[in-house]
Design a protein around this motif. Structure first.
Motif, PDB file in Angstrom:
ATOM      1  N   TYR A  32       0.818  -1.209   0.000  1.00 16.02           N
ATOM      2  CA  TYR A  32       0.000   0.000   0.000  1.00 16.02           C
ATOM      3  C   TYR A  32       0.859   1.269   0.000  1.00 16.02           C
ATOM      4  CZ  TYR A  32      -3.863  -3.067   1.369  1.00 16.02           C
ATOM      5  OH  TYR A  32      -4.813  -4.054   1.434  1.00 16.02           O
ATOM      6  N   VAL A  98      -3.294   5.430   5.155  1.00 14.85           N
ATOM      7  CA  VAL A  98      -2.993   4.342   4.221  1.00 14.85           C
ATOM      8  C   VAL A  98      -3.939   4.411   3.028  1.00 14.85           C
ATOM      9  CG1 VAL A  98      -3.010   1.838   3.899  1.00 14.85           C
ATOM     10  CG2 VAL A  98      -2.088   2.816   6.006  1.00 14.85           C
ATOM     11  N   ASP A  99      -3.367   4.278   1.848  1.00 11.36           N
ATOM     12  CA  ASP A  99      -4.152   4.224   0.618  1.00 11.36           C
ATOM     13  C   ASP A  99      -4.009   2.835   0.023  1.00 11.36           C
ATOM     14  OD1 ASP A  99      -4.002   5.906  -2.624  1.00 11.36           O
ATOM     15  OD2 ASP A  99      -5.433   4.505  -1.772  1.00 11.36           O
ATOM     16  N   ARG A 100      -5.073   2.049   0.045  1.00 16.19           N
ATOM     17  CA  ARG A 100      -5.023   0.678  -0.473  1.00 16.19           C
ATOM     18  C   ARG A 100      -4.908   0.638  -1.989  1.00 16.19           C
ATOM     19  NH1 ARG A 100     -10.242  -1.893   1.980  1.00 16.19           N
ATOM     20  NH2 ARG A 100     -10.992   0.180   1.379  1.00 16.19           N
ATOM     21  N   ARG A 102      -2.687   2.144  -3.551  1.00 18.37           N
ATOM     22  CA  ARG A 102      -1.254   2.215  -3.815  1.00 18.37           C
ATOM     23  C   ARG A 102      -0.848   3.492  -4.550  1.00 18.37           C
ATOM     24  NH1 ARG A 102      -2.916  -3.064  -4.094  1.00 18.37           N
ATOM     25  NH2 ARG A 102      -1.728  -4.549  -2.833  1.00 18.37           N
TER      26      ARG A 102
END
Length: 125
Positions: A32, A98-100, A102
């Motif tokens: 991520y 967090v950015d899933r 990416r």
């Protein structure tokens, strides 16, 4: 339950250093994008640093470039922000996110999926 727990903030004199940590639980980093944001009183939240775990690329806002370093320890599910040469204008609440997807689009705050609770950083002159 997904959680991000940020810590390491505090009061420091201008020119000093702090290291922020953010421990993730309930999920694995899995390539991520891990970002750090900050929000000063009366201002919008701004993205300042991000590391893309898919290729380990790091991105910084111009305001912190050369002074801050973002990193992670995937085995510990922990991300870090080393802050050196701190300035009074760095005073803010700092958030990990967090950015899933990416992406490390620091100017797109809503794209980040998970957020920590924030830790206060105060830099005195």
């Amino acid at each position: 339950e997904v959680q991000l727990q940020a810590s390491g903030g505090g009061l420091v004199q201008a020119g000093g250093s702090l290291k922020l940590s953010c421990v993730a639980s309930g999920f694995a980093f899995d390539g991520y994008a891990l970002g750090w944001f900050r929000q000063a009183p009366g201002k919008e939240r701004e993205g300042i640093a991000c590391i893309s775990l898919s290729d380990r690329s790091a991105y910084y806002d111009d305001s912190v470039k050369g002074r801050f370093t973002v990193s992670s320890d995937d085995a510990k599910n922990t991300m870090y922000l080393q802050m050196n040469s701190l300035k009074p204008e760095d005073t803010a609440v700092y958030y990990c996110a967090v950015d899933r997807k990416r992406l490390c689009w620091l100017d797109r705050v809503p794209l980040f999926d998970y957020w920590g609770q924030g830790t206060q950083v105060t830099v005195s002159s």
